[in-house]
Design an enzyme around this catalytic site. Structure first.
Site, PDB file in Angstrom:
ATOM      1  CG  ASP A  46      -2.148   0.880   1.056  1.00  0.00           C
ATOM      2  OD1 ASP A  46      -3.249   0.325   1.136  1.00  0.00           O
ATOM      3  OD2 ASP A  46      -2.017   2.108   0.817  1.00  0.00           O
TER       4      ASP A  46
ATOM      5  CG  ASP B 155      -8.678   4.097  -3.771  1.00  0.00           C
ATOM      6  OD1 ASP B 155      -9.365   3.730  -2.801  1.00  0.00           O
ATOM      7  OD2 ASP B 155      -7.537   4.583  -3.642  1.00  0.00           O
TER       8      ASP B 155
ATOM      9  CG  ASP C 161     -16.847  -1.458  -2.046  1.00  0.00           C
ATOM     10  OD1 ASP C 161     -15.648  -1.563  -2.339  1.00  0.00           O
ATOM     11  OD2 ASP C 161     -17.473  -0.375  -2.067  1.00  0.00           O
TER      12      ASP C 161
ATOM     13  CB  THR D  11      -9.552  -6.352   3.885  1.00  0.00           C
ATOM     14  OG1 THR D  11     -10.661  -5.645   3.336  1.00  0.00           O
ATOM     15  CG2 THR D  11      -9.075  -7.420   2.911  1.00  0.00           C
TER      16      THR D  11
ATOM     17  CE1 TYR E  71     -12.022   2.194   3.308  1.00  0.00           C
ATOM     18  CE2 TYR E  71      -9.885   1.335   3.958  1.00  0.00           C
ATOM     19  CZ  TYR E  71     -10.727   2.407   3.727  1.00  0.00           C
ATOM     20  OH  TYR E  71     -10.293   3.682   3.942  1.00  0.00           O
TER      21      TYR E  71
END
Ligand SMILES: C[S@@+](CC[C@H](N)C(=O)[O-])C[C@H]1O[C@@H](n2cnc3c(N)ncnc32)[C@H](O)[C@@H]1O
Length: 168
Positions: A22, A71, A107, A147, A149
């Site tokens: 990341d 993202d 998602d 995770t 998120y």
């Protein structure tokens, strides 16, 4: 390409090595802290932009790639920033060993549709595809590791999309 859930998967497979990526330092810090506290030796973290992937890994060095909740970059002009655009797929293909798979959890239904289209358009080998992982037969022990998120999205009853594909 995720941080502290790497620690959970590394504990599950002590004979394999896992590297979390990341560009945000706090995510790397969180994962590294958990790994140290829990004494997990087979996980490491690199703070880097995915754009520099091929500078860190040799051709064929990576067994599998996990892209978790990237993202979505929905704006038309930002397609090249999407982590399943051609530019990134080309990098993944280079560092993956022959037959190595890419896993995507998202998602974002639009990002999922875009990624599935990419697989189709580029004639990649599709292994698994579901728009609702936790109501599918795929949610095994590994895929059920959530995770940071992912837990947030599930708390809002969001469906989790999952794709697994390879280049040959
Ligand atoms: C929605 S968060 C998901 C974090 C984590 N994977 C998870 O599932 O909890 C998206 C993450 O992607 C990282 N990211 C976005 N673009 C990136 C890039 N080009 N290189 C490295 N990290 C990136 C951001 O820093 C952010 O932490």
């Amino acid at each position: 390409m995720e941080t502290f859930s790497n620690v959970n998967v590394a504990q599950m497979f002590p004979d394999k090595n896992f590297i979390g990526i990341d560009y945000k330092g706090n995510r790397i810090w969180r994962g590294a802290k958990t790994a140290l506290e829990e004494g997990v030796p087979n996980v490491a973290f690199i703070r880097m932009q995915i754009e520099t992937l091929t500078g860190f890994f040799a051709p064929g060095e990576v067994d599998e790639i996990w892209i978790t909740f990237p993202d979505p970059q929905p704006q038309l002009g930002r397609e090249k920033k999407r982590l399943t655009s051609l530019r990134f797929l080309t990098m993944y293909q280079l560092v993956l060993k022959p037959g190595g798979a890419v896993n995507l959890k998202t998602d974002n239904d639009g990002f999922y549709a875009y990624s599935a289209e990419q697989v189709d358009k580029l004639k990649l080998k599709l292994h698994r595809k579901t728009a609702d992982l936790y109501h599918s037969d795929y949610a095994d022990e590994v895929l059920s590791i959530k995770t940071y998120y992912e837990k947030k999205y599930l708390a809002h009853h969001k469906n989790i999309n999952y794709l697994r594909f390879s280049f040959e």
